[in-house]
Design a protein around this motif. Structure first.
Motif, mmCIF file in Angstrom:
data_model
loop_
_atom_site.group_PDB
_atom_site.id
_atom_site.type_symbol
_atom_site.label_atom_id
_atom_site.label_comp_id
_atom_site.label_asym_id
_atom_site.label_seq_id
_atom_site.Cartn_x
_atom_site.Cartn_y
_atom_site.Cartn_z
ATOM 1 N N VAL A 1 3.374 -5.614 -1.515
ATOM 2 C CA VAL A 1 3.566 -5.940 -2.533
ATOM 3 C C VAL A 1 1.924 -5.791 -2.988
ATOM 4 O O VAL A 1 1.600 -4.575 -4.035
ATOM 5 N N LEU A 2 0.395 -6.047 -2.205
ATOM 6 C CA LEU A 2 -0.480 -6.234 -3.105
ATOM 7 C C LEU A 2 -0.505 -4.320 -2.966
ATOM 8 O O LEU A 2 -1.263 -3.760 -3.966
ATOM 9 N N GLY A 3 -0.248 -3.699 -1.794
ATOM 10 C CA GLY A 3 -0.652 -2.648 -1.694
ATOM 11 C C GLY A 3 -0.035 -1.397 -2.451
ATOM 12 O O GLY A 3 -0.698 -0.780 -3.015
ATOM 13 N N GLY A 4 1.036 -1.941 -2.222
ATOM 14 C CA GLY A 4 1.909 -0.478 -3.813
ATOM 15 C C GLY A 4 1.181 -0.951 -5.294
ATOM 16 O O GLY A 4 1.012 -0.047 -5.570
ATOM 17 N N LEU B 1 -2.596 0.913 -9.689
ATOM 18 C CA LEU B 1 -3.022 0.926 -10.238
ATOM 19 C C LEU B 1 -4.155 2.120 -10.083
ATOM 20 O O LEU B 1 -4.946 2.222 -10.888
ATOM 21 N N GLY B 2 -4.581 2.579 -9.059
ATOM 22 C CA GLY B 2 -5.777 3.835 -8.928
ATOM 23 C C GLY B 2 -4.928 4.738 -9.010
ATOM 24 O O GLY B 2 -5.462 5.928 -9.891
ATOM 25 N N VAL B 3 -3.786 5.319 -9.624
ATOM 26 C CA VAL B 3 -3.065 5.973 -9.701
ATOM 27 C C VAL B 3 -3.201 6.630 -11.332
ATOM 28 O O VAL B 3 -3.185 7.482 -11.701
ATOM 29 N N THR B 4 -3.234 5.251 -11.602
ATOM 30 C CA THR B 4 -2.891 4.828 -13.829
ATOM 31 C C THR B 4 -4.803 5.324 -14.013
ATOM 32 O O THR B 4 -4.291 6.380 -15.173
ATOM 33 N N GLY B 5 -5.468 4.430 -13.061
ATOM 34 C CA GLY B 5 -7.249 5.229 -13.346
ATOM 35 C C GLY B 5 -7.081 6.521 -13.308
ATOM 36 O O GLY B 5 -8.236 7.387 -13.784
ATOM 37 N N LEU B 6 -6.880 7.354 -12.307
ATOM 38 C CA LEU B 6 -6.829 8.898 -12.019
ATOM 39 C C LEU B 6 -6.130 9.390 -13.938
ATOM 40 O O LEU B 6 -6.586 10.776 -14.280
#
Lengths: 67, 171
Positions: free
Chosen positions: B105-108, B113-118
């Motif tokens: 869950v945490l990894g997902g 969040l990283g994808v959103t940042g990109l």
């Protein structure tokens, strides 16, 4: 197998009490008391007229120009 | 016209066809569907479920159940464990054991969040226009000077951080 609910309830009641009292105490002594002291210190030797003259000189008052 | 057709349906007592067939086969007694019977469930707050875990016992298990009717001290440890496993699926220890799901869950969450940042970086670079002129260095410093002149938030806020005698921010 006995007293499962009783043990859980005792643990959680104590925990809830400590958490709520703790957070109230933390707020009181971390936020409320410092704020009260800050206001006391500010208004102890506050001179509103001096403040007014300073603001007037800076030119921010439309009805009281600097000169 | 339509109402009379409904009445004829009621007269014929139309129920599900399969149940009807089964009813006729067993002289009026309908076989209980699986979903109508009590179920077994491993739950922490229900220690004794309504039915045993194993419903259809093998010949070996049936023999063991017969042996259970006699004195229990005659049972070996393995037989007692087998009887337990007939009745229950998991032990409390197995039921309460944690999983490693939280890592997934945490990894997902972090991944998305990283994808959103990109996506945000791409947007800032390729899509958004320039920022308003009121964000420029000169405008912001003139704005701050005006706030200090007006004595905005003098007790705990911005004016409280300014040293008027030395004309600089307080250390």
């Amino acid at each position: 197998m006995r007293g499962l609910l009783a043990r859980r309830m005792k643990f959680h009641l104590l925990g809830a009490f400590l958490v709520s009292v703790g957070s109230a105490a933390l707020y009181k002594f971390g936020v409320a008391e410092p704020r009260k002291r800050a206001y006391e210190d500010f208004y102890r030797n506050y001179d509103p007229m001096k403040d007014f003259e300073a603001m007037k000189a800076a030119g921010v008052l439309e009805s009281a120009p600097p000169n | 016209m339509l109402a009379s057709r409904v009445f004829s349906l009621v007269g014929r007592r139309s129920i599900s066809t399969s149940l009807c067939l089964r009813a006729h086969g067993h002289a009026g007694v309908v076989k209980a569907e699986d979903y109508t019977l009590p179920v077994y469930a491993d739950r922490r707050d229900v220690p004794l479920p309504e039915v045993a875990f194993v419903r259809d016992l093998s010949a070996q298990q049936r023999a063991l159940k017969e042996k259970e009717k006699a004195s229990w001290s005659a049972l070996s440890v393995d037989e007692k464990v087998e009887l337990y496993r007939i009745k229950f699926n998991e032990t409390y220890a197995e039921m309460n054991k944690g999983t490693n799901q939280w890592k997934t869950v945490l990894g997902g969450v972090l991944f998305f969040l990283g994808v959103t940042g990109l996506i945000l970086i791409w947007q800032k670079h390729f899509m958004y226009g320039p920022v308003p002129h009121t964000f420029s260095e000169e405008w912001v410093s003139a704005q701050t000077k005006r706030m200090l002149d007006m004595r905005v938030n003098p007790v705990q806020g911005i004016t409280a951080q300014w040293d008027f005698d030395k004309n600089e921010w307080k250390k």
